[in-house]
Design a protein around this motif. Structure first.
Motif, PDB file in Angstrom:
ATOM      1  N   VAL A 174     -13.499 -16.002   9.039  1.00 32.96           N
ATOM      2  CA  VAL A 174     -12.597 -16.125  10.193  1.00 32.96           C
ATOM      3  C   VAL A 174     -13.316 -15.704  11.465  1.00 32.96           C
ATOM      4  O   VAL A 174     -13.243 -16.366  12.508  1.00 32.96           O
ATOM      5  N   SER A 175     -14.039 -14.581  11.386  1.00 36.63           N
ATOM      6  CA  SER A 175     -14.742 -14.059  12.558  1.00 36.63           C
ATOM      7  C   SER A 175     -15.798 -15.032  13.067  1.00 36.63           C
ATOM      8  O   SER A 175     -15.895 -15.296  14.276  1.00 36.63           O
ATOM      9  N   LEU A 176     -16.590 -15.605  12.156  1.00 44.50           N
ATOM     10  CA  LEU A 176     -17.651 -16.527  12.565  1.00 44.50           C
ATOM     11  C   LEU A 176     -17.058 -17.807  13.174  1.00 44.50           C
ATOM     12  O   LEU A 176     -17.557 -18.312  14.194  1.00 44.50           O
ATOM     13  N   ALA A 177     -15.990 -18.313  12.567  1.00 45.69           N
ATOM     14  CA  ALA A 177     -15.368 -19.536  13.096  1.00 45.69           C
ATOM     15  C   ALA A 177     -14.830 -19.305  14.505  1.00 45.69           C
ATOM     16  O   ALA A 177     -14.958 -20.182  15.382  1.00 45.69           O
ATOM     17  N   ILE A 213     -14.166 -32.756  -0.752  1.00 47.36           N
ATOM     18  CA  ILE A 213     -15.017 -31.599  -0.462  1.00 47.36           C
ATOM     19  C   ILE A 213     -15.540 -31.736   0.961  1.00 47.36           C
ATOM     20  O   ILE A 213     -16.133 -32.767   1.324  1.00 47.36           O
ATOM     21  N   LEU A 214     -15.293 -30.696   1.783  1.00 43.87           N
ATOM     22  CA  LEU A 214     -15.620 -30.763   3.201  1.00 43.87           C
ATOM     23  C   LEU A 214     -17.023 -30.253   3.513  1.00 43.87           C
ATOM     24  O   LEU A 214     -17.690 -30.776   4.408  1.00 43.87           O
ATOM     25  N   GLY A 215     -17.450 -29.215   2.835  1.00 41.71           N
ATOM     26  CA  GLY A 215     -18.762 -28.661   3.153  1.00 41.71           C
ATOM     27  C   GLY A 215     -19.001 -27.318   2.492  1.00 41.71           C
ATOM     28  O   GLY A 215     -18.261 -26.910   1.583  1.00 41.71           O
ATOM     29  N   VAL A 216     -20.038 -26.648   2.998  1.00 38.58           N
ATOM     30  CA  VAL A 216     -20.488 -25.398   2.388  1.00 38.58           C
ATOM     31  C   VAL A 216     -20.578 -24.304   3.447  1.00 38.58           C
ATOM     32  O   VAL A 216     -21.003 -24.552   4.579  1.00 38.58           O
ATOM     33  N   GLY A 246     -19.756 -37.266   7.180  1.00 33.98           N
ATOM     34  CA  GLY A 246     -18.431 -37.804   7.458  1.00 33.98           C
ATOM     35  C   GLY A 246     -17.403 -36.747   7.788  1.00 33.98           C
ATOM     36  O   GLY A 246     -16.261 -37.073   8.137  1.00 33.98           O
ATOM     37  N   ILE A 247     -17.794 -35.495   7.700  1.00 34.59           N
ATOM     38  CA  ILE A 247     -16.882 -34.384   8.006  1.00 34.59           C
ATOM     39  C   ILE A 247     -17.357 -33.711   9.282  1.00 34.59           C
ATOM     40  O   ILE A 247     -18.534 -33.361   9.430  1.00 34.59           O
ATOM     41  N   GLY A 248     -16.433 -33.513  10.226  1.00 34.82           N
ATOM     42  CA  GLY A 248     -16.782 -32.854  11.473  1.00 34.82           C
ATOM     43  C   GLY A 248     -16.951 -31.357  11.281  1.00 34.82           C
ATOM     44  O   GLY A 248     -16.284 -30.747  10.443  1.00 34.82           O
ATOM     45  N   MET A 249     -17.843 -30.748  12.107  1.00 27.23           N
ATOM     46  CA  MET A 249     -18.069 -29.305  12.019  1.00 27.23           C
ATOM     47  C   MET A 249     -16.781 -28.527  12.286  1.00 27.23           C
ATOM     48  O   MET A 249     -16.460 -27.558  11.596  1.00 27.23           O
ATOM     49  N   SER A 250     -16.010 -28.976  13.283  1.00 35.96           N
ATOM     50  CA  SER A 250     -14.766 -28.288  13.617  1.00 35.96           C
ATOM     51  C   SER A 250     -13.763 -28.375  12.472  1.00 35.96           C
ATOM     52  O   SER A 250     -13.047 -27.420  12.172  1.00 35.96           O
ATOM     53  N   ALA A 268     -20.517 -14.364   6.558  1.00 37.29           N
ATOM     54  CA  ALA A 268     -20.680 -15.801   6.771  1.00 37.29           C
ATOM     55  C   ALA A 268     -21.652 -16.006   7.926  1.00 37.29           C
ATOM     56  O   ALA A 268     -21.474 -15.445   9.012  1.00 37.29           O
ATOM     57  N   THR A 269     -22.713 -16.774   7.692  1.00 38.47           N
ATOM     58  CA  THR A 269     -23.740 -16.961   8.724  1.00 38.47           C
ATOM     59  C   THR A 269     -23.894 -18.412   9.171  1.00 38.47           C
ATOM     60  O   THR A 269     -24.533 -18.671  10.192  1.00 38.47           O
ATOM     61  N   ALA A 270     -23.345 -19.373   8.399  1.00 38.88           N
ATOM     62  CA  ALA A 270     -23.492 -20.783   8.800  1.00 38.88           C
ATOM     63  C   ALA A 270     -22.482 -21.655   8.070  1.00 38.88           C
ATOM     64  O   ALA A 270     -22.038 -21.316   6.961  1.00 38.88           O
ATOM     65  N   PHE A 271     -22.116 -22.772   8.732  1.00 40.38           N
ATOM     66  CA  PHE A 271     -21.260 -23.805   8.118  1.00 40.38           C
ATOM     67  C   PHE A 271     -22.091 -25.085   7.992  1.00 40.38           C
ATOM     68  O   PHE A 271     -22.798 -25.476   8.927  1.00 40.38           O
TER      69      PHE A 271
END
Length: 671
Positions: A347-350, A430-433, A321-325, A313-316
């Motif tokens: 999990v590690s990236l977050a 749907i929150l994001g990618v 309308g959805i917060g990054m956190s 995982a390299t990016a969120f």
């Protein structure tokens, strides 16, 4: 060390010599019909010489040459078998005196029972701690550990094996370096992979391949035909006043029948298995090695084969309308039950980005599977959070991609870079990618180009969406791809190709790959994979390197080319020997045949002896080539045929003329 190596070589050479003479016994000699004729001819020559059919010196010399011919053929087979026995001896050391800590059940807290590994049965549970040797093949059902597999694979770097993943398989004789694991035994004593390898390298279980059987039938037919011709010659000769001795008839027969390839055929077959084992590929039969050389289609997983397989995982990318956190926390919770490297990387990236969410209590986790292509968690408050492929999440949220342009755009942006987009959703929102990045292996495009030159079609199979699959397929240079592939899609692809008369190979390591591995003509399973995959495939890669499938194809091609080249050379040799033997036998009685004596050899006797000496010497001269194999160069079938005919066909006709003439110059002086 040098002294020890010298002693081993001395013992090995003694064993080869012993086996060379041991194979003279009738029960061994008659397994090879072509060389059996030479063996019988040797006996007949002795008897005929002692009965005065020819001069004692000439008859004994021919007998010696014929005996040496048989011995050289035996030597070729003995050398090939000796290499196998050497491999078997080193493998046996990995399983000697193994003990096992047997458990009565998985949750047992009692002290394990220490028993001999030979007493273990299928489905038994074994506890193995750091520093201990794994006593039997099986799958890890609890725990994880780093394992040294050098005793089997030759690779000293430790590998990680973990329960409930596609890298849960372990093999007897390997050593646990850290932690402890519980293994469920998958094979009875005597039927482990080590046992199978030992049997294969010793030749005990080596069955002849279809091409080898077909060639054997051809050689037998040729031999029987020439026997009939030679047996009828005395009757034909008597009609025209020609008397031919039994000794010369035997010499004629030996020169007519394909003794060169007949003597080398067993060694070629054994050497093919040894080359596969040298590459750390355990083939369940010689047929599997050879079929690999005829493959038309290669089905390859993207991850680990075309790419390095350690997608991270390299990016969120949160939607509007959805917060990054919020996205990172949701992604973390869905990944707690995802044992894949990708799930762990989320999990590690977050956490690297500052999130501190802990694994929720009283929650129902949904583990990732190839069938659902998503993972997630059902929280105690009723919230359902999922992470997975776009189509799987759309199905979960009951949404249509046409109604969410932002999501479609973001997924396409990630996929266009060759990365894999994972979509995160909570309930019906749907929150994001998440972006998962992987890298194409260096040199893989060039290897696919070589396969294309050989007429082999490559198909990439991936669970990625079509955009990602297309980007990676273009970068890797494969001929076709299957996106968003499920296990049944792989199986359907194989069956479709086979329905068109093509031979298909594929690689896999998971239980979900087992049906496709079993259906494929060549199924290469990873040693680190599940037991189901290893049982379904007809080859197991002990290094667990998915790209090994490309090497297996080259090994199979080399096996076919080697046998074809030496067969061509052997049959071409016979053409030259005809021009030597026939004038020697008949030129005196039929002067017209003198025109065939194009080499102008010293005398009929020197011609016969020279031809037989060449016939004997050519076998040991070709042993290194039979064991090493003809050098493989990727080319089309027509190019290979032309090269084969030019080098081994034309060369096989010309070389004997030169060699026999030189031998005759020496022999004529002594006769």
């Amino acid at each position: 060390m040098n002294s020890s190596h010298a002693n081993k070589m001395t013992i090995l050479n003694k064993e080869i010599i012993q086996q060379t003479f041991y194979k003279l016994l009738p029960q061994h000699a008659f397994r090879n019909p072509v060389m059996a004729c030479v063996w019988v001819g040797t006996v007949l020559t002795v008897v005929a010489t002692l009965m005065g059919s020819t001069s004692l010196g000439f008859g004994l010399l021919l007998t010696l040459i014929l005996l040496v011919t048989v011995l050289f053929a035996n030597y070729a087979e003995a050398v090939a078998e000796a290499k196998g026995r050497g491999q078997a001896a080193s493998l046996r050391q990995a399983r000697e005196n193994l003990m096992a800590n047997k458990l009565t059940d998985l949750d047992s807290s009692q002290t394990p029972e220490l028993i001999s590994a030979n007493l273990l049965k299928k489905e038994d549970l074994v506890l193995i701690k750091a520093g201990e040797i794994i006593p039997a093949d099986g799958e890890i059902v609890r725990g994880f550990a780093t394992i040294n597999e050098s005793a089997v694979t030759g690779e000293s770097a430790p590998v990680l094996r973990e329960a409930n993943t596609d890298r849960s398989g372990v093999i007897a004789g390997t050593k646990v370096l850290t932690d402890q694991i519980v293994v469920r035994v998958s094979n009875e004593a005597g039927h482990s992979f080590l046992d199978k390898m030992i049997a294969l390298v010793e030749g005990a279980n080596r069955q002849k391949t279809p091409n080898e059987i077909a060639l054997g039938i051809l050689l037998n037919i040729m031999t029987i035909t020439f026997i009939v011709v030679v047996v009828t010659l005395p009757f034909i000769g008597s009609m025209v006043g020609i008397k031919i001795s039994v000794v010369l008839l035997v010499a004629l027969l030996v020169c007519l029948i394909p003794t060169t390839i007949g003597g080398l055929l067993p060694a070629i077959g054994i050497a093919g298995m040894n080359r596969a084992l040298k590459a750390n590929v355990l083939a369940k039969s010689g047929k599997a090695v050879e079929v690999a050389g005829d493959i038309d289609v290669l089905l390859l997983d993207k991850t680990g084969t075309i790419t390095y397989g350690d997608r991270q995982a390299t990016a969120f990318y949160p939607l509007t309308g959805i917060g990054m956190s919020e996205l990172r926390q949701a992604a973390m919770m869905t990944s707690f039950a995802d044992p894949t490297p990708e799930g762990k990387s989320v999990v590690s990236l977050a956490r690297e980005m500052g999130e501190t969410v802990q694994e929720p209590e009283q929650a129902a986790f949904i583990q990732f599977s190839a069938a659902t292509r998503l993972s997630g968690v059902d929280l105690a408050d009723g919230h359902q959070i999922r992470k997975g492929a776009l189509d799987a999440i759309l199905g979960f949220t009951e949404q249509d991609i046409r109604n969410n342009i932002e999501l479609k755009t973001r997924v396409e942006q990630v996929a266009s870079k060759g990365a894999t987009p994972l979509v995160v959703a909570a309930n019906h929102t749907i929150l994001g990618v998440i972006e998962l990045s992987d890298v194409i292996k260096q040199g893989i495009k060039e290897r696919f180009a070589l396969l294309r030159e050989m007429g082999i079609k490559t198909i990439m199979v991936t669970g990625d969406n079509p955009l990602t699959a297309a980007a990676i397929a273009a970068e890797a240079g494969v001929d076709d791809y299957i996106a968003e592939a499920r296990p049944e899609d792989k199986l359907a692809c194989i069956r479709n190709e086979q329905a068109e008369g093509k031979l298909v190979a594929m690689v896999g390591d998971g239980t979900n790959d087992a049906p496709a591995l079993a259906q494929a003509d060549i199924g290469l399973a990873m040693n680190s994979g599940t037991q189901a995959a290893k049982e379904a495939g007809n080859m197991v890669d002990l290094d667990s390197d998915p790209t090994k499938l490309l090497d297996v194809v080259e090994i199979g091609k080399q096996q076919l080319i080697t046998r074809g080249a030496l067969t061509t050379f052997s049959l071409a040799n016979d053409v030259s020997k005809y021009f030597v033997i026939l004038p020697a036998l008949f030129a005196v009685a039929v002067p017209q045949l003198e025109v065939l004596n194009i080499l102008h050899l010293g005398s009929p006797k020197s011609a016969v002896i020279s031809a037989l000496i060449f016939n004997a010497l050519i076998i040991p001269m070709l042993i290194p080539l039979a064991l090493r194999g003809v050098k493989f160069k990727p080319a089309s079938a027509l190019q290979l045929l032309r090269r084969n005919m030019l080098i081994y066909g034309v060369g096989g006709v010309v070389f004997p003329f030169i060699a026999i003439k030189l031998i005759d110059l020496v022999v004529a002086v002594w006769i």
